[in-house]
Design a protein around this motif. Structure first.
Motif, PDB file in Angstrom:
ATOM      1  N   THR A 254       0.841  -1.200   0.000  1.00 46.26           N
ATOM      2  CA  THR A 254       0.000   0.000   0.000  1.00 46.26           C
ATOM      3  C   THR A 254       0.870   1.243   0.000  1.00 46.26           C
ATOM      4  O   THR A 254       0.665   2.164  -0.792  1.00 46.26           O
ATOM      5  CB  THR A 254      -0.914   0.015   1.232  1.00 46.26           C
ATOM      6  N   THR A 255       1.852   1.269   0.901  1.00 44.75           N
ATOM      7  CA  THR A 255       2.752   2.408   0.938  1.00 44.75           C
ATOM      8  C   THR A 255       3.411   2.612  -0.414  1.00 44.75           C
ATOM      9  O   THR A 255       3.499   3.722  -0.926  1.00 44.75           O
ATOM     10  CB  THR A 255       3.860   2.178   1.990  1.00 44.75           C
TER      11      THR A 255
ATOM     12  N   ALA B 223       0.914   3.763  -3.135  1.00 46.73           N
ATOM     13  CA  ALA B 223       0.372   5.092  -2.898  1.00 46.73           C
ATOM     14  C   ALA B 223       1.410   6.175  -3.121  1.00 46.73           C
ATOM     15  O   ALA B 223       1.077   7.299  -3.468  1.00 46.73           O
ATOM     16  CB  ALA B 223      -0.183   5.192  -1.484  1.00 46.73           C
ATOM     17  N   THR B 224       2.680   5.850  -2.887  1.00 48.59           N
ATOM     18  CA  THR B 224       3.721   6.856  -3.070  1.00 48.59           C
ATOM     19  C   THR B 224       4.419   6.680  -4.414  1.00 48.59           C
ATOM     20  O   THR B 224       5.429   7.321  -4.665  1.00 48.59           O
ATOM     21  CB  THR B 224       4.778   6.757  -1.965  1.00 48.59           C
ATOM     22  N   LYS B 225       3.902   5.785  -5.241  1.00 51.09           N
ATOM     23  CA  LYS B 225       4.505   5.504  -6.543  1.00 51.09           C
ATOM     24  C   LYS B 225       5.969   5.092  -6.395  1.00 51.09           C
ATOM     25  O   LYS B 225       6.839   5.554  -7.127  1.00 51.09           O
ATOM     26  CB  LYS B 225       4.418   6.739  -7.449  1.00 51.09           C
TER      27      LYS B 225
ATOM     28  N   GLN C 109      -8.598   4.169  -8.084  1.00 56.10           N
ATOM     29  CA  GLN C 109      -7.549   5.177  -8.005  1.00 56.10           C
ATOM     30  C   GLN C 109      -6.644   5.162  -9.234  1.00 56.10           C
ATOM     31  O   GLN C 109      -5.663   5.910  -9.272  1.00 56.10           O
ATOM     32  CB  GLN C 109      -6.675   4.928  -6.767  1.00 56.10           C
TER      33      GLN C 109
ATOM     34  N   TRP D 224      -4.542   2.926  -9.838  1.00 61.96           N
ATOM     35  CA  TRP D 224      -3.213   2.481  -9.391  1.00 61.96           C
ATOM     36  C   TRP D 224      -2.820   1.169 -10.071  1.00 61.96           C
ATOM     37  O   TRP D 224      -1.685   0.758  -9.986  1.00 61.96           O
ATOM     38  CB  TRP D 224      -3.217   2.262  -7.873  1.00 61.96           C
TER      39      TRP D 224
ATOM     40  N   PRO E 269     -11.944   2.459   1.634  1.00 61.57           N
ATOM     41  CA  PRO E 269     -10.626   2.580   2.271  1.00 61.57           C
ATOM     42  C   PRO E 269     -10.719   2.635   3.791  1.00 61.57           C
ATOM     43  O   PRO E 269      -9.805   2.165   4.495  1.00 61.57           O
ATOM     44  CB  PRO E 269     -10.091   3.906   1.737  1.00 61.57           C
TER      45      PRO E 269
END
Ligand code: ATP
Ligand code: ATP
Ligand code: MG
Ligand code: MG
Lengths: 275, 334, 290, 417, 334
Positions: free
Chosen positions: D49-50, D53-55, D75, D77, D372
């Motif tokens: 996830t980290t 989410a931070t690409k 999202q 993603w 979420p």
């Protein structure tokens, strides 16, 4: 220092010490024993030694993950960060122990306070920085992180030990023409061997066991044993024995390091140096 | 070889004003001895000169160069610490070799010099011991060894012989004197031993509460102490002081007579008193006498001089050896 | 001792460490402060509007916040108590002469070598589990009956596990300190008629003061941030009975992805930790000098 | 030139088998190398996830579940899996699974294995108790059976259920159970439902059963712990994920491999939704949108979730050990149905499970809600349930606390206006 | 007050046989001084008596009771350590009060005694300092204070005055002697100072390499040294030894004459030589003379005796003060 202890006292102490040692060590002993059990024996607490020994767990583990790759990373990371830490911390601790100012105590406490930020709080910022500088999954990035997070501890430990050394000996070395580097590494460091040894040991352990940053900032190239363990904790099915085997593998190297450094944790050396 | 000059040097530890103000000139190659009561600031002064402490005021120069802010290593002085300050993790050999190693000497030179110093210091058998396995005197000798192997600009000795036996002390005294004669290096030497002070010094500096009371050659101080303090401090047993009638006779507030200048007799003499304890040193006998006016004095007799406690005795000072002091304690011209 | 020269050298020697730590502190701190004012969710990182102190009020009004704070203090206090007292006793024991000193010392130090996760797993599954655990087995066989540690006494269980891990640390530090006590002081005390207890109380303990202080301060820092042990064993529960502040904050980010509130929580944790440290320093700090 | 794929996965058995068979894949694709990052489920979830989410771009393939896929795909993603190859046969995937992993008709993750819920029970013990498992058990029957099967002196407990707090642990079970009593997490206006009748009944019964007939330490037992207990023969019944079946019937891991029977999940009310099969989960492989190696990644996913892979596992590890619950063709294989006594119940449960949103249930998901906020909220509620189970709070108190916590959270997240 | 007996006491440190075998009887209330070269085992012997070291063999008894295995506290002796061994974390006051506190004295008693001791030792101004803020001599005085506040069965002093100045040393010497006279407590005292040894001792024990060379009263040792070692060790400057013709004249292998028994004259005398260095102590002058036969001797002259380096001088020993030794170094009867 030179008085004999009576044999009775020594015997009594031996029994007591071994009993205490056994109790404290028991969970680890149990883990090691469990690692040689079958999974079915592993969940039977009545089987202390009476089980059929097997090495299958170790085989299974090595089949799944390449233990040595993780081990090497752990070694690199903990030794690298410790070395870096000592290089920074010995001078700093020297400064604070032997040339204290009014602010020394504040600086010391401030150093500790940098550790108060919950790691998760800093996770996103640090992760973003690591992405930015391409440091993710690199040993060097992690060495730096482990070094800074443990630096306050290293400074503190060394500071305490240095404080116990009579300053006059350092003064003597200055009179003898030693420069700062020689004073630090030829005179101070050897005298503080027990303290430095326990500091190294501590820092290696802290780096070895650091399980937050090492998990978040690595994937494969720099992943140490914490990641190895994270891949064995609670899989489906019975896992006590395999977990124990993995744990044993994770602890064993550092136990060996401990064994060697333990010999360095010898009696303080200052005795007899000054009146 | 260096001249050392202290100008208005001051030192405070927190509130305590240990050295109010000292001016001192030490010439090239001089052997200067600091004496003074325990706690008067001798070690502190040495440490200031060494650069181990910052002055609170004033300047220190070596060879005319202001070194007030130069670190110890830059001053090139060698020092024997009162507390020894040996390196506990090094053997005797390594301790002595350390300054040479720091100076980058070759292994052979080091070896030779260490062997030499160890020989001089009777330490040859102990070269491989660690300090904690040594006796007090042996430790002190290692500390001396560490200082004398180098060729510094000057030596600072802080009571270097205090834990040595008489024979060794005499030897070491001669060794150090010889070293001085040979190298002509400036030496500053702190001692409580009268004999050392008198025999070794070119110049004695008498300190009291951080002040210089008098500077001069040993005999100068012995013969012409500037004031009561110096008079009482130089010489052992100390000078007898008499006041009252005895002093007035010499037109002084106080007169001083050293025990060795006070002839003792059972038959008659200038001052009458009663014998107290006699101390027999073998070579001499010191008789403590209570004068009839109540004053307590000490007189020196021959080694086999016997007098019983309580016997009446008579003392006669050598007139030309009498020291006269005014009310403030300053010496009056003879 | 200190001269201007050593003082300036000291500054130069201190600088690298201070700079490194300052950088490590300031960058995340500033970013965290910044994040803490945003409605920043990991699941929606693009749209993170500024919301001022809302994250703080939200975090502080969390019904479990107060309990977590109390648990944090209990955890720190409990572990400190056990490890300091235990550490002194074990260190004294290890300082005695006995057969197999090296081995036993290593045995005693060993728990510290165990990763927190592993320690927690081992304790949870193989020690404290009422069915498979050794403790339950022993209690059963002596007729007391197994205890369901993690549910009936969750915080105590965590305290026990963490104390087990940190006992070696205090033992190690105190033992090293014990060994630097000059023998002649003990001898002098013996000559002065002090018995073993008096020597301990008047000579050994004052000598260990600084070491004890260091143990307290360093451990407090680590104990204030205990996470893995709780995560693995009780998961903070039941309810919030074993939730501490770091666990609460971690949950925010790891379960809810709520970076904003987690950042606010992080800042609150820093502030609280500093308050705790401040009182601690008032309590023991003077031992650091001299 | 060769491409290296970094794959993040959980340390479940089927994935471990996949790793050990990687060689087969690289044999077919010599230009691709594979790096495995195997982590425990929770750690992996946080880790990926980290990263996503931070690409961070650390992973080329991630193992995620039916919970993440809808959220993450929204999202943007994840890369859609539109190039799995001609012989992939996406239509062979079980429809509920395929739906759960698709957004707007595009597949965003390929199922590796899937599960629903069912009742596992000890045939021998039930028989001894003089009872017979009905075709569609009810909770009343379960309660009765639990009482009869319990023999604490012999270390046999009538029922084992998840107690360990967590949205993927006790809440998975309780969310399912609440639906068996007719209640959801949220109503149509996103108001939490924990104080509804269904939840009250479910939790009261759950606590009652577990305290009377459950094993000690139940409040810290999760799937794994119950698996061990059941495998040890200490449990009479166990309602949990269908994947458990292959372990409890595996003689290497279980002491009661041939004494296990399978039945649908019990119902609490007459018309319980989905026949009680209110649980659907699929561990799936997905590609982060940031991956530079999409092509190779898709090749791998295609291989690992293909029919051929199932055949490969069958050949190497035995037919009953293939990853279950993803492909219809597997359940048409008579050999498999014979080798795996649980197969029929598994497919039935999965087919019954319908996670899609509906009128009174505004969210996707059954034992979870695919929003979420659910992870944090679910875990917090799970804690309250654990408190009720451990006796440190009453059921009413726990539900009240759960309700207020959830309301607080949902209000803050803007669902409740 | 205690008698202390050592029977066949031995001490080895590893291979080093520091004390081969010692027998020694110390009577109730005696003041015994140990002297001997640095490293000869004085401190070790004291530590054995104190119980700080285990004997390697033999027994130690106090008041007739075997205490070989009794720990230090049980022996009730007080000790001043050569290394001081102050408690660094306690102030001067607390350091001195410690033994009293251990003895369970009341607060007032402690206060009174500490104040008293501090007064005697000139430490009153330093009561609230920590040891590290003291000068060397001040530290040593604290160590003495700690020993003398109690009323033990016996005192063990290991060079207690080595770092004090002459005046203070004389004072302390008198203080300790007085303490001894008052309490009549057995005291064992190690010193390198001839004056201390001669004036304070009831009995001097001369040690050499861990062996007792001679035991006796100060004057006995001075006047009748049993052998060359003792003769050379007692007295400062040390006795002159002459061999060859000069000795044969007295039917001895070697004869010894102390400097104070060697009359020096520029006109004539028994032995002819050339003056070397003169050491002027003020009270005396020691002239080093090179005899014509090459031997080096020292003679004592008056304080103002002057002789130039290189001048011919004549020395005359006092015949009845000559010590005669045989080939083995043992003294021959007079
Ligand atoms: N721990 C030890 N290990 C080995 N040798 C030792 C140890 N302690 C002392 N010695 C040796 O024992 C001998 C006697 O030491 P001791 O301290 O008794 O001498 P001393 O007579 O007090 O000398 P000083 O006058 O110099 O203090 C010395 O040669 C010393 O080197
Ligand atoms: N760090 C310090 N803090 C406060 N006072 C100090 C410190 N160091 C020394 N002093 C004081 O300064 C004075 C001078 O000390 P110093 O060591 O110079 O004396 P000394 O002349 O060498 O005495 P001694 O002959 O006893 O060695 C003493 O009164 C001492 O108590
Ligand atoms: Mg001094
Ligand atoms: Mg000695």
């Amino acid at each position: 220092m030179a008085r004999r202890v009576t044999p009775q006292w020594k015997t009594g102490m031996t029994i007591l010490a071994w009993a205490v040692g056994f109790l404290i060590f028991f969970p680890i002993l149990w883990t090691i024993l469990t690692s040689f059990k079958t999974e079915n024996d592993a969940i039977d607490p009545s089987k202390f030694l009476g089980f059929t020994w097997t090495g299958e767990n170790y085989v299974a583990i090595q089949e799944q993950r390449n233990y040595f790759a993780f081990l090497m990373n752990s070694v690199y990371l903990s030794l690298g960060s410790t070395l870096l830490g000592l290089i920074f911390a010995i001078p700093a601790a020297w400064a604070m122990a032997f040339s204290p100012t009014k602010r020394t105590k504040d600086v010391l406490l401030w150093m500790l306070s940098t550790k108060m930020m919950p790691a998760v709080g800093a996770l996103v910022p640090i992760y973003l920085l690591f992405v930015r500088f391409g440091l993710l999954d690199s040993r060097i990035g992690l060495i730096v992180v482990l070094f800074v997070i443990n630096l306050p501890i290293v400074v503190w430990m060394l500071y305490t030990y240095f404080k116990e050394i009579p300053g006059e000996i350092l003064e003597a070395s200055r009179m003898d023409g030693a420069n700062l580097r020689q004073e630090l590494f030829k005179v101070l460091a050897p005298m503080a061997v027990p303290g430095i040894a326990s500091t190294i040991l501590l820092n290696v352990i802290l780096a070895w066991n650091e399980a937050f940053w090492t998990l978040y900032l690595t994937t494969t190239n720099a992943a140490p044993l914490t990641a190895f363990i994270a891949s064995f904790s609670s899989p489906q099915g019975l896992f006590y024995a395999k977990l124990s085997a993995a744990s044993t593998l994770a602890i064993a190297p550092i136990l060996i390091i401990g064994w060697f450094s333990q010999k360095q944790l010898v009696r303080g050396l200052t005795f007899g140096a000054v009146k | 070889m260096a001249s050392i000059n202290l100008k208005d040097v001051q030192k405070r530890f927190g509130d305590a004003n240990i050295i109010p103000n000292i001016n001192l000139d030490i010439q090239h190659g001089e052997f200067v001895v600091f004496v003074g009561p325990s706690g008067c600031g001798k070690s502190t002064l040495l440490r200031l000169i060494a650069g181990l402490e910052d002055v609170s005021g004033g300047t220190i120069s070596i060879d005319g160069k202001d070194v007030t802010n130069v670190p110890p290593a830059g001053r090139q002085l060698a020092m024997v610490f009162q507390s020894y300050a040996l390196y506990p993790h090094m053997t005797v050999e390594q301790n002595i070799a350390f300054p040479l190693k720091m100076a980058g000497e070759s292994k052979e030179t080091i070896d030779k010099k260490v062997k030499g110093a160890a020989g001089t210091l009777n330490l040859t058998d102990y070269l491989h011991r660690k300090p904690r396995e040594l006796s007090g005197g042996q430790r002190q000798r290692v500390a001396i060894g560490r200082a004398i192997v180098r060729s510094p600009k000057g030596f600072l000795f802080d009571e270097p012989l205090s834990n040595l036996d008489a024979a060794l002390r005499v030897n070491m005294r001669l060794e150090i004197s010889e070293l001085h004669a040979q190298l002509k290096t400036t030496m500053i030497y702190v001692t409580h031993d009268q004999v050392e002070a008198m025999t070794m010094a070119d110049k004695i500096v008498v300190l009291n509460r951080g002040n210089v009371e008098q500077v001069g050659s040993p005999l100068e101080l012995y013969e012409n102490p500037r004031n009561l303090f110096v008079a009482g401090f130089i010489g052992s047993p100390k000078m007898n002081f008499l006041s009252g009638a005895a002093a007035e006779k010499y037109r002084a507030n106080t007169i001083g007579v050293r025990p060795e200048h006070l002839a003792i007799s059972k038959d008659g003499g200038e001052l009458k008193g009663t014998a107290g304890v006699s101390e027999h040193l073998g070579s001499d006998t010191f008789v403590h006498v209570k004068l009839d006016n109540g004053e307590q004095v000490t007189a020196r007799g021959l080694g086999d001089y016997r007098v019983s406690h309580g016997d009446p005795v008579y003392l006669t000072p050598e007139t030309n050896r009498i020291h006269r002091f005014d009310q403030a304690g300053s010496a009056l011209a003879a | 001792m200190a001269t201007t020269h050593t003082k300036s050298a000291a500054r130069a020697m201190l600088a690298p460490s201070v700079i490194a730590l300052f950088a490590w502190m300031i960058v995340p701190l500033v970013l965290t402060l910044y994040f803490s004012t945003l409605n920043y969710s990991l699941y929606n990182p693009i749209d993170a509007p500024f919301i001022g102190f809302e994250n703080y009020t939200y975090f502080l009004s969390d019904p479990t916040f107060l309990e977590s704070f109390k648990n944090t203090l209990l955890l720190v206090g409990g572990v400190l108590l056990i490890t300091i007292l235990g550490g002194i006793l074990v260190a004294l024991l290890m300082d005695q002469e006995f057969y197999g000193q090296t081995v036993v010392r290593l045995l005693v130090l060993a728990p510290f070598f165990v990763m927190p996760t592993v320690a927690a797993l081992v304790w949870k599954n193989m020690m404290m589990n009422p069915v498979y655990g050794v403790i339950g087995y022993v209690l059963n066989s002596v007729g007391i009956g197994a205890i369901d540690w993690l549910t009936t006494a969750p915080l105590l269980s965590v305290v026990i596990i963490v104390a087990w891990q940190w006992l070696p640390f205090s033992t190690l530090i105190l033992l090293t300190s014990l060994q630097s006590l000059a023998e002649d002081q003990k001898e002098a005390a013996e000559m002065d008629g002090a018995g073993a207890l008096s020597i301990f109380w008047y000579i050994t303990l004052p000598h260990m003061k600084r070491a004890i202080t260091v143990v307290i301060l360093i451990q407090t820092i680590f104990l204030l941030s205990v996470y893995a042990e709780i995560f693995v064993t009780t998961g903070g529960g039941p309810g919030a009975q074993s939730t501490n502040i770091p666990f609460l904050v971690a949950n925010l980010i790891q379960q809810s992805g709520d970076v904003g509130t987690a950042s606010a929580g992080g800042i609150v944790a820093v502030v609280l930790a500093n308050i705790v440290a401040f009182f601690l320093v008032r309590l023991v700090g003077k031992n650091l000098e001299a | 030139q060769s491409t290296t794929l970094t794959i993040g996965t959980v340390n479940n058995n089927d994935m471990i088998v996949m790793q050990s068979l990687t060689g087969e894949f690289t044999k077919q694709h010599p230009d691709i190398q594979v790096n495995w990052v195997t982590l425990e489920e929770n750690v992996l979830r946080q880790r990926v996830t980290t990263d996503i989410a931070t690409k961070g771009g650390q992973f080329d393939i991630m193992t995620i579940g039916t919970y993440e896929v809808p959220i993450w795909s929204k999202q943007a993603w994840l890369s859609p899996l539109d190039n799995l190859g001609s012989d992939y046969d996406a239509d062979d995937l079980l429809p509920p699974i395929k739906n759960a992993l698709s957004t707007d008709g595009k597949l965003y993750a390929a199922p590796f294995y899937a599960e629903s819920v069912m009742t596992m029970y000890r045939k021998d013990l039930l028989e001894k108790a003089g009872l017979k498992m009905p075709e569609k058990p009810t909770w009343d029957f379960i309660a009765q059976a639990a009482e009869k099967m319990t023999d604490k002196s012999a270390g046999v407990y009538g029922i084992c259920l998840r107690g360990k707090p967590g949205w993927g642990e006790n809440m998975a079970f309780l969310g399912n159970m609440a639906r068996e009593f007719g209640s959801n997490y949220f109503d149509a206006s996103w108001k939490p439902q924990f104080e509804s009748e269904g939840w009250k009944k479910a939790v009261t019964l759950y606590v009652d059963l577990m305290t009377k007939y459950g094993p000690p330490g139940a409040a810290s037992n999760g799937f794994n712990e119950n698996l061990s207990l059941f495998g040890q023969g200490k449990c009479g019944m166990w309602m949990d994920a269908t994947v458990a079946a292959s372990f409890v019937t595996d003689p290497k891991q279980s002491q009661v491999p041939d004494k296990v029977g399978f039945a649908p999940a019990p119902c609490g009310t007459e018309n319980c939704p989905n026949q009680g099969a209110n649980w659907l989960w699929a561990w799936s492989l997905a590609i982060p949108a940031s991956s530079q190696k999409k092509e190779a990644a898709e090749q791998f996913i295609s291989w690992a979730t293909s029919k051929a892979y199932i055949d490969l596992v069958a050949k190497e590890k035995g037919l009953s050990n293939v990853p279950p619950g993803t492909r219809q063709s597997l359940y048409k294989n008579a050999d498999y149905l014979k080798a795996a006594p649980f197969a029929q119940q598994t497919i039935d449960s999965i087919n019954n499970a319908d996670p899609s949103a509906s009128g009174d249930k505004p969210y996707v998901g059954l034992q979870f809600a695919a929003i979420p906020e659910f992870q944090g909220l679910g875990t917090a509620v799970g804690q309250q349930m654990a408190a009720a189970l451990s006796g440190s709070a009453t059921v009413d108190q726990a539900l009240k606390a759960a309700q207020s916590q959830a309301t607080r959270e949902m209000t803050r997240a803007g669902y409740i206006k």
